[in-house]
Structures are given as structure tokens and as C-alpha cells.
Design an enzyme around this catalytic site. Sequence first.
Site, PDB file in Angstrom:
ATOM      1  N   HIS A 119      -0.699   6.148  -8.125  1.00 24.38           N
ATOM      2  CA  HIS A 119      -0.975   4.953  -7.323  1.00 24.38           C
ATOM      3  C   HIS A 119      -2.483   4.929  -7.049  1.00 24.38           C
ATOM      4  O   HIS A 119      -3.124   5.993  -6.982  1.00 24.38           O
ATOM      5  CB  HIS A 119      -0.203   5.093  -6.015  1.00 24.38           C
ATOM      6  CG  HIS A 119      -0.208   3.890  -5.135  1.00 24.38           C
ATOM      7  ND1 HIS A 119      -1.256   3.601  -4.290  1.00 24.38           N
ATOM      8  CD2 HIS A 119       0.705   2.913  -4.944  1.00 24.38           C
ATOM      9  CE1 HIS A 119      -0.978   2.490  -3.619  1.00 24.38           C
ATOM     10  NE2 HIS A 119       0.207   2.053  -3.993  1.00 24.38           N
ATOM     11  N   ASP A 196       1.673  13.577  -3.816  1.00 20.12           N
ATOM     12  CA  ASP A 196       1.895  12.304  -3.131  1.00 20.12           C
ATOM     13  C   ASP A 196       3.399  12.057  -3.131  1.00 20.12           C
ATOM     14  O   ASP A 196       3.992  11.728  -4.164  1.00 20.12           O
ATOM     15  CB  ASP A 196       1.135  11.206  -3.890  1.00 20.12           C
ATOM     16  CG  ASP A 196       1.516   9.798  -3.437  1.00 20.12           C
ATOM     17  OD1 ASP A 196       2.419   9.666  -2.591  1.00 20.12           O
ATOM     18  OD2 ASP A 196       0.904   8.848  -3.953  1.00 20.12           O
ATOM     19  N   GLN A 199       7.084   8.169  -2.544  1.00 18.82           N
ATOM     20  CA  GLN A 199       8.334   7.604  -3.077  1.00 18.82           C
ATOM     21  C   GLN A 199       9.439   8.650  -3.184  1.00 18.82           C
ATOM     22  O   GLN A 199      10.466   8.393  -3.822  1.00 18.82           O
ATOM     23  CB  GLN A 199       8.075   6.981  -4.460  1.00 18.82           C
ATOM     24  CG  GLN A 199       7.080   5.851  -4.455  1.00 18.82           C
ATOM     25  CD  GLN A 199       7.572   4.613  -3.707  1.00 18.82           C
ATOM     26  OE1 GLN A 199       8.764   4.503  -3.368  1.00 18.82           O
ATOM     27  NE2 GLN A 199       6.679   3.689  -3.434  1.00 18.82           N
ATOM     28  N   LYS A 222       8.190   3.923   4.323  1.00 17.92           N
ATOM     29  CA  LYS A 222       9.014   3.962   3.111  1.00 17.92           C
ATOM     30  C   LYS A 222      10.253   4.836   3.328  1.00 17.92           C
ATOM     31  O   LYS A 222      11.004   5.120   2.405  1.00 17.92           O
ATOM     32  CB  LYS A 222       8.194   4.494   1.935  1.00 17.92           C
ATOM     33  CG  LYS A 222       7.071   3.532   1.508  1.00 17.92           C
ATOM     34  CD  LYS A 222       6.360   4.066   0.294  1.00 17.92           C
ATOM     35  CE  LYS A 222       5.010   3.425   0.048  1.00 17.92           C
ATOM     36  NZ  LYS A 222       5.077   2.034  -0.393  1.00 17.92           N
ATOM     37  N   CYS A 360      -0.119  -1.553  -7.741  1.00 20.14           N
ATOM     38  CA  CYS A 360      -1.238  -0.648  -7.408  1.00 20.14           C
ATOM     39  C   CYS A 360      -1.299   0.535  -8.367  1.00 20.14           C
ATOM     40  O   CYS A 360      -1.638   1.660  -7.965  1.00 20.14           O
ATOM     41  CB  CYS A 360      -1.159  -0.154  -5.963  1.00 20.14           C
ATOM     42  SG  CYS A 360      -1.172  -1.471  -4.765  1.00 20.14           S
TER      43      CYS A 360
HETATM   44  N1  C6P Z   1       3.371   1.897  -2.758  1.00 19.97           N
HETATM   45  C1  C6P Z   1       4.621   0.013  -3.624  1.00 19.97           C
HETATM   46  O1  C6P Z   1       5.074  -1.143  -3.552  1.00 19.97           O
HETATM   47  P1  C6P Z   1       0.777   3.478   1.949  1.00 19.97           P
HETATM   48  O2  C6P Z   1       0.337   2.080   1.604  1.00 19.97           O
HETATM   49  O3  C6P Z   1      -0.355   4.322   2.443  1.00 19.97           O
HETATM   50  O4  C6P Z   1       1.985   3.520   2.831  1.00 19.97           O
HETATM   51  O5  C6P Z   1       1.304   4.126   0.571  1.00 19.97           O
HETATM   52  C2  C6P Z   1       0.480   4.151  -0.558  1.00 19.97           C
HETATM   53  C3  C6P Z   1       1.226   4.703  -1.733  1.00 19.97           C
HETATM   54  C4  C6P Z   1       0.835   5.940  -2.230  1.00 19.97           C
HETATM   55  N2  C6P Z   1       1.507   6.516  -3.236  1.00 19.97           N
HETATM   56  C5  C6P Z   1       2.581   5.938  -3.799  1.00 19.97           C
HETATM   57  C6  C6P Z   1       3.305   6.660  -4.903  1.00 19.97           C
HETATM   58  C7  C6P Z   1       3.011   4.690  -3.347  1.00 19.97           C
HETATM   59  O6  C6P Z   1       4.074   4.121  -3.907  1.00 19.97           O
HETATM   60  C8  C6P Z   1       2.306   4.049  -2.305  1.00 19.97           C
HETATM   61  C9  C6P Z   1       2.695   2.675  -1.830  1.00 19.97           C
HETATM   62  C10 C6P Z   1       3.872   0.582  -2.431  1.00 19.97           C
HETATM   63  O7  C6P Z   1       4.771   0.700  -4.615  1.00 19.97           O
HETATM   64  C11 C6P Z   1       2.841  -0.371  -1.936  1.00 19.97           C
HETATM   65  S1  C6P Z   1       1.518  -0.590  -3.064  1.00 19.97           S
END
Ligand code: C6P
Length: 405
Positions: A119, A196, A199, A222, A360
Site C-alpha cells: 500500500h 503492515d 488487512q 478495519k 492506493c
Molecule cells: N487500505 C483500502 O481500501 P489507514 O488509512 O492508515 O487506516 O490504512 C492504510 C493502509 C495500510 N496498509 C494496507 C495494507 C491498507 O489496506 C491500508 C488501507 C484501504 O484498501 C484504504 S486505501
Amino acid sequence: MDNTYNSQFPILNTEVYNKRLVYLDNAATTQKPRQVIDALINYYLTLNSNIHRGTHHLATLATERYEGVRRQVQQFINAHSHREVVFTRGTTESINLVASSFGSRLHQYDEVILSGMEHHSNIVPWQLACQRVGARIKVIPFSDEGVLDVRAYESLFTKRTRIVACNHVSNTLGTINPVKDIVDIAHRHGVPVLIDGAQAVAHMAVDVQQIGCDFYCFSGHKMYAPMGVGVLYGREELLSEMPPYQGGGEMIQDVTFERTTYNELPFKFEAGTPSVGDVLGLGAAIDFIASQGIDNIARHEDKLLTYCTQRLQEIPRLRIYGTAPRKAGVVSFLVGNSHSYDVGTLLDKVGIAVRTGHHCTQPIMDRYGIAGTVRASFACYTTTEDIDALVAGLKRILPLLDSGI
Ligand code: C6P
């Protein structure tokens, strides 16, 4: 898993365009159960006060609850100590913290290894850290199926490798990466690893000691918790050596105009007033997940993945991106030459919420030579009826897509 969830998740009863909402955008954010919403409301109704600072009743209670959630998180991911659990605003801030603080050790010509399916949150902070000193990023390639090339990964290490950062589950391809192997290989080279887990945490049991990682990052929103709170797990030894990320209240021990000494872990990394209500909501979300059983959730979502993958074969000219043998409940696809945005917009008109675009993860899109995908992603309350609705919706909009509308 059944639709008793509709009473636990009030928003699932919403109608869009006079149709039942079919919410398949859980990788973007999950919906919140009533107990999480109640925790948030109750905090503001009965507990609201600043923590760690006051001697008064409310402040003491709020501090106890806040620190209680830290211990809940510790258990949830099996961290060795509560000092290894830092509250942040989310995955993005957790990664920025490490890239900035641990990253301050980087020197010119040093190397950072990232997977090719990260991401942007796990790319850009490292670019910023590398650009400051003239370090560089190396990328682990992945196959057409969306499987990381572990051999190629091993060949990337040199004496200048300083850190590896990789996701546990790809938000676009759904691949569950072999994080333990990734960590073991890096550790053989004496290199720490950041995972990370944005997910992963709501979809499978995560044990940071078993994975052996040095850092693990995730977002509350999430995993059924409110937006505005996340976690950085860091091994105590590393966190102790790292400089603070932000300066401000509570992260200090003593301040003069000449110099400052810092608070103990984890407070050294929690400058300023935190999102106390959101943290309490995170505690309620962990309780919710425990009440469902994380292994039950994982099994349920795995069945949905198999069902969804099979049923999507009924749609002519539909291609799935991400067909790794080990996948979480994320299905990315395109239909013929249609733009993902057109498919998503038409699905919305029949009540189905999916995500469209590059999610992203532009380097993944570049890898496949596409601009974006349509993505359906699951949570514990997703049902086979939701997937039937997706397939029926796609069949319904196909003539419109074929006519180029
Ligand atoms: N992915 C998606 O629709 P934040 O925004 O900080 O809560 O998470 C960022 C982020 C980091 N790593 C991974 C693997 C992610 O999937 C995400 C967030 C969302 O896929 C929003 S772009």
C-alpha cells in the site's frame, strides 16, 4: 455466521436507492457493531476527561480504561509486554513513526526492502526517509498470481540492508504473505522487519511473537473499531533505542529549555492528548471479535472467498487479479474492457458497495498494466446472499457495460 448481524450492525439495515445495502467494501473500512458505538457514546456521556494527567475521579477512571485496552491489545496480538503497544491514529501513522524514528538511522547507500504489493502507506514513508539521506529502496517482485518471489527476496540482501517492510495481507490481491518466512530470512541477515497488518488483524489470528516480526502495524477502523485509532507493536528492545517521533505533552520525563529527557515506553511515542474514546472503542471491537471467535471469522470468510471466486466465473470476460493459493477475503476483478469506476458506479445503483480504482497500490496496477480494479472484500457479517447479489448485479449491468455506457 448469519444475519443476526443486522441487529448488531445497525448500518447494515440501510437502504440505498430503495435497495438493501450490500456492503462489500470492508477492506476500506468495516462497519461498527452496536457495542463499539455504545463504548464511544458512553465515554463521552460518562467518562470524558484527559488521561494520565488528572488526579480527579473521571481522569483516573478514563486512564484505567485506556491502559486496560493497551493490555487487551497486548493479548490480542500476543505481544510480550504492554510497553510494546503504542497507540497511533492508524496504520499510516504507525508506519510513518517507524520510517521516521527507526529511519533516522539510515545513511547514504543504505537499503530498504519493500514488497512489490505494498500500500502507498508502506512505500511513501520509506521514500521520504531514504530521500533524506540518499538511501535506496529495493523491491520484492511477485508472480502473475500475486505470490511474492521468496528466492528473489533472498537475493536482495546486502551488507547495506537496514529494514524490510511487507504487508501481511495485500489489500488489492488478497494474498496472505508468508510473513514468518520473510522475517526468518531477514533475521538470518540481521535485519529487522515491519509487517503492515492492516488487512490481517480482523481476519485471522495474529501472534507477533510467533511471526517474530520487529514491528506490526494496524488500524482500528478495519477491525470494527472507530476511525482515528491504530496500533504500532514494536519489540521493546528496538523501541527503547529509537528516538521519539513527535514531541509534546506526556512523552517527556523532564523538560528545560536546554534539554528534555523522555518518558518510558510506550509513552515516549504518544505525544499529546490521544483519542481516548476511540481507544475504548477499539477495546470493545476486540471484545466483539473475541465473542465471534477469530478462527470462526477466518473460516467463514474463507468459505465466502471460495464461493465468490466460483460464482464470478459466471460473468463473461471477468478476470480476477490475485489468485494466490493463500488468500484472504478480497477479490479484485475487471470485466472486459470496462473501467473499474463504471462498474462500481453501476453496482452502486443496484445497492452494492465495492471499491474501485488503484486501492492506493499503483505499483500493483503498473505490474498488471491496468489503471484499477473493482474490489469486493468481506467481513464477519458478509453472507453468501451478498455475493449472490454481487453476481446478480454484475449480470444486470453487463448489457450497459457492453453498450459502452
Ligand atoms: N487500505 C483500502 O481500501 P489507514 O488509512 O492508515 O487506516 O490504512 C492504510 C493502509 C495500510 N496498509 C494496507 C495494507 C491498507 O489496506 C491500508 C488501507 C484501504 O484498501 C484504504 S486505501
